[in-house]
Design an enzyme around this catalytic site. Structure first.
Site, PDB file in Angstrom:
ATOM      1  N   ILE A  87       0.830  -1.208   0.000  1.00  0.00           N
ATOM      2  CA  ILE A  87       0.000   0.000   0.000  1.00  0.00           C
ATOM      3  C   ILE A  87       0.865   1.259   0.000  1.00  0.00           C
ATOM      4  O   ILE A  87       0.561   2.238  -0.690  1.00  0.00           O
ATOM      5  CB  ILE A  87      -0.941  -0.020   1.230  1.00  0.00           C
ATOM      6  N   VAL A 137      10.179   2.537  12.215  1.00  0.00           N
ATOM      7  CA  VAL A 137       9.263   3.460  12.914  1.00  0.00           C
ATOM      8  C   VAL A 137       9.143   3.174  14.412  1.00  0.00           C
ATOM      9  O   VAL A 137       8.555   3.980  15.135  1.00  0.00           O
ATOM     10  CB  VAL A 137       7.853   3.466  12.274  1.00  0.00           C
ATOM     11  N   TYR A 175      -3.322  -7.129  16.756  1.00  0.00           N
ATOM     12  CA  TYR A 175      -3.476  -6.290  15.559  1.00  0.00           C
ATOM     13  C   TYR A 175      -4.774  -5.478  15.640  1.00  0.00           C
ATOM     14  O   TYR A 175      -4.778  -4.273  15.373  1.00  0.00           O
ATOM     15  CB  TYR A 175      -3.476  -7.190  14.323  1.00  0.00           C
ATOM     16  N   LYS A 234      -4.995  -1.375  15.732  1.00  0.00           N
ATOM     17  CA  LYS A 234      -5.658  -0.596  14.684  1.00  0.00           C
ATOM     18  C   LYS A 234      -6.799   0.250  15.251  1.00  0.00           C
ATOM     19  O   LYS A 234      -7.018   1.381  14.810  1.00  0.00           O
ATOM     20  CB  LYS A 234      -6.158  -1.523  13.569  1.00  0.00           C
TER      21      LYS A 234
HETATM   22  P1  NDP Z   1       3.279  -4.909   3.466  1.00  0.00           P
HETATM   23  O1  NDP Z   1       3.792  -5.883   4.459  1.00  0.00           O
HETATM   24  O2  NDP Z   1       3.183  -5.288   2.044  1.00  0.00           O
HETATM   25  O3  NDP Z   1       4.091  -3.524   3.552  1.00  0.00           O
HETATM   26  C1  NDP Z   1       4.388  -2.920   4.783  1.00  0.00           C
HETATM   27  C2  NDP Z   1       5.829  -2.479   4.791  1.00  0.00           C
HETATM   28  O4  NDP Z   1       6.116  -1.899   6.083  1.00  0.00           O
HETATM   29  C3  NDP Z   1       6.780  -3.668   4.622  1.00  0.00           C
HETATM   30  O5  NDP Z   1       7.848  -3.358   3.764  1.00  0.00           O
HETATM   31  C4  NDP Z   1       7.239  -3.892   6.043  1.00  0.00           C
HETATM   32  O6  NDP Z   1       8.449  -4.580   6.168  1.00  0.00           O
HETATM   33  C5  NDP Z   1       7.340  -2.463   6.524  1.00  0.00           C
HETATM   34  N1  NDP Z   1       7.553  -2.404   7.974  1.00  0.00           N
HETATM   35  C6  NDP Z   1       7.266  -3.344   8.897  1.00  0.00           C
HETATM   36  N2  NDP Z   1       7.697  -2.962  10.102  1.00  0.00           N
HETATM   37  C7  NDP Z   1       8.294  -1.760   9.948  1.00  0.00           C
HETATM   38  C8  NDP Z   1       8.951  -0.862  10.805  1.00  0.00           C
HETATM   39  N3  NDP Z   1       9.119  -1.152  12.123  1.00  0.00           N
HETATM   40  N4  NDP Z   1       9.443   0.292  10.315  1.00  0.00           N
HETATM   41  C9  NDP Z   1       9.315   0.583   9.000  1.00  0.00           C
HETATM   42  N5  NDP Z   1       8.736  -0.239   8.108  1.00  0.00           N
HETATM   43  C10 NDP Z   1       8.208  -1.409   8.587  1.00  0.00           C
HETATM   44  O7  NDP Z   1       1.826  -4.504   4.018  1.00  0.00           O
HETATM   45  P2  NDP Z   1       0.656  -3.606   3.390  1.00  0.00           P
HETATM   46  O8  NDP Z   1       1.171  -2.694   2.361  1.00  0.00           O
HETATM   47  O9  NDP Z   1      -0.473  -4.487   3.099  1.00  0.00           O
HETATM   48  O10 NDP Z   1       0.271  -2.787   4.701  1.00  0.00           O
HETATM   49  C11 NDP Z   1       0.398  -1.376   4.831  1.00  0.00           C
HETATM   50  C12 NDP Z   1      -0.518  -0.922   5.949  1.00  0.00           C
HETATM   51  O11 NDP Z   1      -1.869  -1.257   5.627  1.00  0.00           O
HETATM   52  C13 NDP Z   1      -0.232  -1.578   7.296  1.00  0.00           C
HETATM   53  O12 NDP Z   1      -0.367  -0.631   8.334  1.00  0.00           O
HETATM   54  C14 NDP Z   1      -1.322  -2.632   7.403  1.00  0.00           C
HETATM   55  O13 NDP Z   1      -1.622  -2.977   8.732  1.00  0.00           O
HETATM   56  C15 NDP Z   1      -2.468  -1.924   6.709  1.00  0.00           C
HETATM   57  N6  NDP Z   1      -3.504  -2.840   6.239  1.00  0.00           N
HETATM   58  C16 NDP Z   1      -3.185  -3.835   5.351  1.00  0.00           C
HETATM   59  C17 NDP Z   1      -4.167  -4.722   4.966  1.00  0.00           C
HETATM   60  C18 NDP Z   1      -3.879  -5.856   4.041  1.00  0.00           C
HETATM   61  O14 NDP Z   1      -4.715  -6.750   3.916  1.00  0.00           O
HETATM   62  N7  NDP Z   1      -2.768  -5.874   3.331  1.00  0.00           N
HETATM   63  C19 NDP Z   1      -5.549  -4.624   5.484  1.00  0.00           C
HETATM   64  C20 NDP Z   1      -5.762  -3.508   6.359  1.00  0.00           C
HETATM   65  C21 NDP Z   1      -4.765  -2.666   6.727  1.00  0.00           C
HETATM   66  P3  NDP Z   1       8.469  -6.168   6.599  1.00  0.00           P
HETATM   67  O15 NDP Z   1       8.385  -6.938   5.349  1.00  0.00           O
HETATM   68  O16 NDP Z   1       9.777  -6.363   7.282  1.00  0.00           O
HETATM   69  O17 NDP Z   1       7.305  -6.418   7.509  1.00  0.00           O
END
Ligand code: NDP
Length: 257
Positions: free
Chosen positions: A22, A68, A162, A166
């Site tokens: 996202i 973060v 989670y 949220k």
């Molecule tokens: P992804 O896992 O594809 O992308 C999230 C990114 O954030 C990854 O690269 C991840 O790395 C990174 N990340 C994790 N921890 C940290 C940290 N401590 N500091 C910086 N970066 C970090 O997930 P999405 O794009 O799907 O999710 C984006 C947001 O949307 C999140 O907040 C998620 O909870 C929310 N969301 C997603 C849904 C879904 O179904 N996909 C549904 C509802 C909400 P790493 O690979 O190491 O984890």
């Protein structure tokens, strides 16, 4: 007049967790609207892949390694980004993790802490550090990424950590929006359903999960990352200038039932 309100020329956005999913789709949307974009992620390889993917589409971004959960590092990143780009006008506090199916009665302390640390604390540190210069200038738009999991409790997986994080993001957003509304900084949340990104994709082929998810989703499908990015663009831009503290649910109808 109306399409003009989606334009972000002259503005700079900072996106956490922007290396993929996202966050990366949001980068593309904001770039297309004319903004300069800084993507950040805690994983150097994911960050570089994201930067290269955008570059291959002709879109250049700045890329910053950032975890973060490290409040000091978030503060440094905010100061450096503001100095380097003149100002950061838009923050997308997107970084998040999900560890599904962890029974509430037996969740290890470190599992609970880790999810809350990234998904709630990380969003707060990001909002706090990036809002300070925005409040000084009297202008800014912050978008936090919540989830429908902050409104409902998902089935059949167990993910109290989670869901609680949220719900916290949603109320944090409303609280900060109230504090900063008169000072020109808007804070809004997008709450997605299951989205086709690496976070949720594993569940799409899981026979114990996906049929239940679809049974509970009126539109009978998951969302694409670009559909979440469209909502982020709307909230970032002047198109939503009268909105703050709002929760924009993008859930293929999941919360109807
Ligand atoms: P992804 O896992 O594809 O992308 C999230 C990114 O954030 C990854 O690269 C991840 O790395 C990174 N990340 C994790 N921890 C940290 C940290 N401590 N500091 C910086 N970066 C970090 O997930 P999405 O794009 O799907 O999710 C984006 C947001 O949307 C999140 O907040 C998620 O909870 C929310 N969301 C997603 C849904 C879904 O179904 N996909 C549904 C509802 C909400 P790493 O690979 O190491 O984890």
């Amino acid at each position: 007049m109306y399409l003009e309100k989606y334009k972000l020329d002259g503005q700079t956005a900072f996106i956490t967790g922007g290396g993929r999913g996202i966050g990366l789709a949001a980068a593309e949307a904001l770039l297309e609207a004319g903004a300069k974009v800084v993507i950040s992620d805690h994983n150097a390889e994911v960050l570089e892949n994201g930067r290269a993917e955008l570059l291959a589409k002709g879109r250049a971004v700045d890329a910053v390694l950032l975890d973060v959960t490290d409040a000091d590092a978030v503060g440094r990143a905010a100061r450096e980004a503001n100095e380097r780009h003149g100002a950061i006008d838009i923050l997308v506090a997107n970084a998040g993790i999900a560890w599904p199916d962890t029974p509430g009665e037996s969740m290890a302390d470190e599992v609970w802490r880790k999810v809350l640390d990234v998904d709630l604390n990380g969003v707060y540190w990001s909002c706090r550090e990036f809002a300070r210069p925005m409040l000084q200038r009297g202008r800014g738009s912050i978008i936090t990424i919540g989830s429908m999991s902050g409104l409902i409790s998902n089935k059949p997986q167990r993910q109290a950590h989670y869901n609680a994080a949220k719900a916290g993001v949603h109320h944090l957003t409303r609280s900060l929006a109230g504090e900063w509304a008169e000072r020109g900084v808007r804070v809004n949340t997008v709450a997605p359903t299951y989205v086709d990104t690496p976070m949720s994709r594993g569940g799409f082929t899981e026979p114990t999960l996906f049929p239940v998810w679809m049974e509970m989703t009126p539109m009978k499908r998951v969302a694409r990352a670009d559909e979440i990015a469209s909502a982020i663009l709307f909230l970032a831009a002047d198109a939503s200038s009268a909105m703050t503290g709002a929760l924009m649910v993008v859930d293929c109808g999941y919360t109807i039932w």
